[in-house]
Write a protein that holds these residues in place. Structure first.
Motif, PDB file in Angstrom:
ATOM      1  N   GLU A  85       0.827  -1.202   0.000  1.00 21.33           N
ATOM      2  CA  GLU A  85       0.000   0.000   0.000  1.00 21.33           C
ATOM      3  C   GLU A  85       0.868   1.261   0.000  1.00 21.33           C
ATOM      4  O   GLU A  85       0.518   2.260  -0.631  1.00 21.33           O
ATOM      5  CB  GLU A  85      -0.927   0.008   1.208  1.00 21.33           C
ATOM      6  CG  GLU A  85      -2.064  -0.988   1.116  1.00 21.33           C
ATOM      7  CD  GLU A  85      -3.104  -0.791   2.207  1.00 21.33           C
ATOM      8  OE1 GLU A  85      -4.235  -1.261   2.023  1.00 21.33           O
ATOM      9  OE2 GLU A  85      -2.779  -0.163   3.228  1.00 21.33           O
ATOM     10  N   LEU A  86       1.991   1.211   0.694  1.00 20.39           N
ATOM     11  CA  LEU A  86       2.900   2.347   0.676  1.00 20.39           C
ATOM     12  C   LEU A  86       3.492   2.556  -0.716  1.00 20.39           C
ATOM     13  O   LEU A  86       3.685   3.701  -1.147  1.00 20.39           O
ATOM     14  CB  LEU A  86       4.016   2.149   1.704  1.00 20.39           C
ATOM     15  CG  LEU A  86       3.610   2.242   3.179  1.00 20.39           C
ATOM     16  CD1 LEU A  86       4.837   2.053   4.077  1.00 20.39           C
ATOM     17  CD2 LEU A  86       2.929   3.555   3.496  1.00 20.39           C
ATOM     18  N   ASP A 109       3.142   5.910  -2.860  1.00 26.34           N
ATOM     19  CA  ASP A 109       4.331   6.527  -3.457  1.00 26.34           C
ATOM     20  C   ASP A 109       4.093   6.846  -4.930  1.00 26.34           C
ATOM     21  O   ASP A 109       4.476   7.909  -5.433  1.00 26.34           O
ATOM     22  CB  ASP A 109       5.528   5.595  -3.289  1.00 26.34           C
ATOM     23  CG  ASP A 109       6.858   6.310  -3.503  1.00 26.34           C
ATOM     24  OD1 ASP A 109       6.867   7.561  -3.551  1.00 26.34           O
ATOM     25  OD2 ASP A 109       7.885   5.625  -3.608  1.00 26.34           O
ATOM     26  N   ARG A 125      -3.778  10.125   0.364  1.00 19.90           N
ATOM     27  CA  ARG A 125      -2.821  10.327   1.458  1.00 19.90           C
ATOM     28  C   ARG A 125      -3.473  10.487   2.829  1.00 19.90           C
ATOM     29  O   ARG A 125      -2.907  10.071   3.834  1.00 19.90           O
ATOM     30  CB  ARG A 125      -1.919  11.521   1.163  1.00 19.90           C
ATOM     31  CG  ARG A 125      -2.615  12.846   1.089  1.00 19.90           C
ATOM     32  CD  ARG A 125      -1.624  14.011   0.976  1.00 19.90           C
ATOM     33  NE  ARG A 125      -2.280  15.247   0.593  1.00 19.90           N
ATOM     34  CZ  ARG A 125      -3.011  16.004   1.407  1.00 19.90           C
ATOM     35  NH1 ARG A 125      -3.170  15.636   2.674  1.00 19.90           N
ATOM     36  NH2 ARG A 125      -3.578  17.123   0.967  1.00 19.90           N
ATOM     37  N   PHE A 177      -3.800   7.653   5.167  1.00 22.82           N
ATOM     38  CA  PHE A 177      -2.497   7.252   5.688  1.00 22.82           C
ATOM     39  C   PHE A 177      -1.990   8.228   6.756  1.00 22.82           C
ATOM     40  O   PHE A 177      -0.803   8.243   7.073  1.00 22.82           O
ATOM     41  CB  PHE A 177      -1.476   7.156   4.550  1.00 22.82           C
ATOM     42  CG  PHE A 177      -1.596   5.896   3.746  1.00 22.82           C
ATOM     43  CD1 PHE A 177      -0.884   4.754   4.099  1.00 22.82           C
ATOM     44  CD2 PHE A 177      -2.430   5.833   2.645  1.00 22.82           C
ATOM     45  CE1 PHE A 177      -1.000   3.592   3.356  1.00 22.82           C
ATOM     46  CE2 PHE A 177      -2.552   4.673   1.902  1.00 22.82           C
ATOM     47  CZ  PHE A 177      -1.836   3.544   2.262  1.00 22.82           C
ATOM     48  N   LEU A 221       7.014   9.323   2.149  1.00 18.87           N
ATOM     49  CA  LEU A 221       7.243   7.874   2.105  1.00 18.87           C
ATOM     50  C   LEU A 221       8.502   7.458   2.852  1.00 18.87           C
ATOM     51  O   LEU A 221       8.482   6.459   3.575  1.00 18.87           O
ATOM     52  CB  LEU A 221       7.266   7.386   0.659  1.00 18.87           C
ATOM     53  CG  LEU A 221       5.930   6.815   0.157  1.00 18.87           C
ATOM     54  CD1 LEU A 221       5.560   5.547   0.936  1.00 18.87           C
ATOM     55  CD2 LEU A 221       4.803   7.834   0.277  1.00 18.87           C
ATOM     56  N   MET A 264       7.434   7.246   6.459  1.00 25.01           N
ATOM     57  CA  MET A 264       6.573   6.098   6.760  1.00 25.01           C
ATOM     58  C   MET A 264       7.347   4.787   6.719  1.00 25.01           C
ATOM     59  O   MET A 264       7.097   3.880   7.523  1.00 25.01           O
ATOM     60  CB  MET A 264       5.403   6.057   5.777  1.00 25.01           C
ATOM     61  CG  MET A 264       4.418   7.201   5.958  1.00 25.01           C
ATOM     62  SD  MET A 264       2.975   7.039   4.874  1.00 25.01           S
ATOM     63  CE  MET A 264       2.025   8.490   5.365  1.00 25.01           C
ATOM     64  N   ARG A 265       8.301   4.676   5.813  1.00 25.91           N
ATOM     65  CA  ARG A 265       9.072   3.430   5.717  1.00 25.91           C
ATOM     66  C   ARG A 265      10.007   3.259   6.908  1.00 25.91           C
ATOM     67  O   ARG A 265      10.189   2.138   7.402  1.00 25.91           O
ATOM     68  CB  ARG A 265       9.853   3.412   4.403  1.00 25.91           C
ATOM     69  CG  ARG A 265       8.948   3.182   3.179  1.00 25.91           C
ATOM     70  CD  ARG A 265       9.722   3.245   1.882  1.00 25.91           C
ATOM     71  NE  ARG A 265       8.865   2.945   0.746  1.00 25.91           N
ATOM     72  CZ  ARG A 265       8.823   3.668  -0.372  1.00 25.91           C
ATOM     73  NH1 ARG A 265       9.614   4.734  -0.506  1.00 25.91           N
ATOM     74  NH2 ARG A 265       8.005   3.344  -1.354  1.00 25.91           N
ATOM     75  N   VAL A 322       2.904   2.521  12.258  1.00 32.29           N
ATOM     76  CA  VAL A 322       2.235   2.873  11.011  1.00 32.29           C
ATOM     77  C   VAL A 322       1.449   4.164  11.202  1.00 32.29           C
ATOM     78  O   VAL A 322       1.043   4.511  12.309  1.00 32.29           O
ATOM     79  CB  VAL A 322       1.293   1.758  10.524  1.00 32.29           C
ATOM     80  CG1 VAL A 322       2.045   0.447  10.348  1.00 32.29           C
ATOM     81  CG2 VAL A 322       0.116   1.561  11.475  1.00 32.29           C
ATOM     82  N   ARG A 358      -1.119   4.559   8.910  1.00 28.22           N
ATOM     83  CA  ARG A 358      -2.380   4.141   8.285  1.00 28.22           C
ATOM     84  C   ARG A 358      -3.509   4.268   9.303  1.00 28.22           C
ATOM     85  O   ARG A 358      -3.439   3.754  10.413  1.00 28.22           O
ATOM     86  CB  ARG A 358      -2.256   2.691   7.819  1.00 28.22           C
ATOM     87  CG  ARG A 358      -3.421   2.209   6.959  1.00 28.22           C
ATOM     88  CD  ARG A 358      -3.326   2.825   5.569  1.00 28.22           C
ATOM     89  NE  ARG A 358      -3.999   2.038   4.554  1.00 28.22           N
ATOM     90  CZ  ARG A 358      -5.207   2.347   4.053  1.00 28.22           C
ATOM     91  NH1 ARG A 358      -5.878   3.378   4.498  1.00 28.22           N
ATOM     92  NH2 ARG A 358      -5.726   1.597   3.095  1.00 28.22           N
TER      93      ARG A 358
END
Length: 525
Positions: free
Chosen positions: A12-13, A17, A37, A40, A101, A104-105, A113, A115
């Motif tokens: 999903e990320l 992206d 976005r 998220f 991103l 989030m990573r 998360v 999300r």
């Protein structure tokens, strides 16, 4: 650690992206990207091109490693501080679009998360800040909140609801997680020795707030998931998808009426039971102290004794204590968060949670190490040297960064705190007084749950407009007795600090004549 990351989140990320890249290349417009976005937990701030990411931390629980990682990510990509919210979450501000991103990573690598941090989704699940350690709790509901989070965020229908869906777990009828003011609230109960919950539904704050309604006087604890799923599906199927301003669950309760709402709920509950869903995977939450490899300090000073009186509470686990760390406006500098994480790590993973006053609550600390905690926290929070009332006071971000903000609520609280610090008032007599400010009628500052609350508005005198605050007062918290603060009048923003001072001055004189501030408001106006 406190919830299981969905297996499909990484893919999903990648999809998010791709939407960001397509927006940056001009292939899609801002509205199309926003739809992707916001679920998220990524919101645009008041300054164009600047974004905030809201991080899910169920019950405010996180490990020292997770706290350190958030601060490092904020230092690398965002603002000088991480922000603690009134819903036990954390936010990283001032992120450029191309860095969303990467943020989030990096969070994902430590089990965090974003999300569900925004949009029409299942939001962060709340838990009483003293769950597992408080003397008065019925039992610790944290394992149910953590397991329910893991199950719900793995389900596709948790991300496409008519509006946001908020859940809370309280460990006693004191309702310290505000279960009655959420879409779905669970209050721990014991019946004939069996663990269970009293259940409230369709509460909420916002511009048209409402106290929740009793759905079940008691359910067995193992029914948490089926009850939640039945309500979620009822909301999903019957909620208002045409008007977002009338789409929260409380509006559905009022539109359908109690009788029809309960009928539809019963139908959904029976349907879920026939599916025989697997039980929630509960994991025990350890509440025990680990002795670090360094020796405890000793501090015989009067300042330490006063701090201990204000901010330290014994746990029901012998020899362990909890410590409230007041963070003004919820803004914890990155370097201070890293120092705190480094200090806490030797004590184990279960040592920190976010509290509803935009503060941190440390837990499971051996009492003999309190002096070291004191010396650390007073270096990065001036509030540690002041009364608890100031440390618990709340202001949302207001017009500083929020696009909905009308007034500068952070500045108003800062000015008010300065006025109170310089006043000859014994605020230690009213440590739990709730002073809350919001920059607009939305209740991000939880003004409707305050003893004395304010929300931003516009005043008019003849042809001139000026910043002002509506005054609300007298909220009651507690399962079965909850009520919202009631609107009183308006005060000029410039006069707010003096107004608060005068109210507290009177309350300190009157407080022995009334059981609560709300009773005083009722009795004397």
């Amino acid at each position: 650690m406190f919830y299981k990351v969905p297996e499909n989140l990484a893919s999903e990320l990648e999809e998010l992206d791709s939407y960001i890249e397509r927006y940056r290349s001009g292939e899609i417009d801002a509205t199309t990207l926003k739809v992707r976005r916001v679920p998220f937990g990524c919101y645009e701030q008041r300054i164009d091109g600047s974004y905030m990411v809201r991080i899910r931390t169920t019950g405010g629980a996180l490990t020292p490693l997770q706290l350190r990682t958030m601060a490092q990510v904020s230092a690398r990509y965002g603002s000088p501080a991480i922000h603690i919210t009134t819903r036990q979450e954390f936010q990283v501000h001032d992120i450029a679009l191309e860095n969303i991103l990467p943020v989030m990573r990096e969070l994902l690598q430590v089990g965090l998360v974003a999300r569900g941090g925004g949009g029409n989704t299942v939001r962060n699940v709340l838990v009483s800040p003293d769950a597992g350690v408080g003397f008065d709790e019925v039992f610790d509901p944290s394992p149910y909140a953590f397991a329910l989070t893991s199950r719900l965020i793995a389900e596709p229908d948790s991300w496409l609801l008519p509006r946001k869906f908020k859940i809370a777990f309280s460990n006693s009828t004191a309702d310290t997680s505000y279960a009655e003011f959420n879409d779905l609230g669970f209050v721990a109960q014991l019946r004939d020795g069996e663990r269970g919950f009293q259940v409230y539904v369709a509460g909420g704050l916002g511009t048209r707030p409402e106290v929740g309604h009793l759905l079940h006087d008691f359910i067995p604890a193992e029914d948490v998931y089926v009850v939640t799923t039945a309500i979620k599906r009822l909301f999903d199927q019957h909620g208002n998808r045409k008007n977002r301003h009338a789409a929260r669950l409380r509006f559905l309760w009022n539109t359908l009426g109690e009788k029809r709402f309960r009928e539809l709920y019963t139908e959904q509950l029976e349907r879920v039971r026939t599916e025989n869903p697997p039980a929630l995977l509960l994991e025990e939450v350890p509440q025990s102290g680990t002795l670090p490899p360094f020796a405890p300090e000793v501090d015989p000073s009067r300042e330490f004794a006063q701090w201990r009186e204000r901010y330290v509470e014994p746990q029901r686990q012998s020899g362990l204590v909890s410590v409230l760390v007041p963070i003004f406006l919820g803004n914890l500098k990155n370097e201070d968060a890293i120092r705190l994480a480094d200090f806490l790590e030797p004590f184990g993973d279960h040592v920190v949670r976010a509290a509803f006053g935009q503060n941190l609550r440390l837990r499971n600390l051996p009492e003999s190490y309190l002096a070291g905690v004191f010396h650390l926290v007073r270096e990065f929070t001036e509030l540690a040297s002041g009364p608890r009332l100031l440390g618990n006071s709340i202001a949302c971000t207001g017009a500083d960064t929020c696009k909905l903000g009308i007034c500068l609520s952070k500045g108003a609280l800062t000015a008010t705190a300065e006025r109170l610090k310089n006043a000859d008032l014994d605020l230690d007599q009213v440590p739990d007084f709730r002073l809350n400010l919001s920059g607009c009628p939305n209740t991000c500052g939880q003004h409707m749950l305050a003893d004395l609350g304010f929300f931003g508005s516009v005043g008019r005198k003849e042809q001139q407009m000026f910043p002002a605050y509506m005054v609300v007062a007298g909220a009651e918290i507690g399962a079965g007795k909850a009520r919202l603060a009631r609107q009183i009048d308006r005060v000029n923003a410039r006069d707010l600090p003096e107004f608060v001072h005068e109210v507290l001055k009177v309350w300190l004189v009157k407080k022995d004549s009334y059981p609560t501030f709300s009773a005083y408001v009722d009795g004397e106006g």
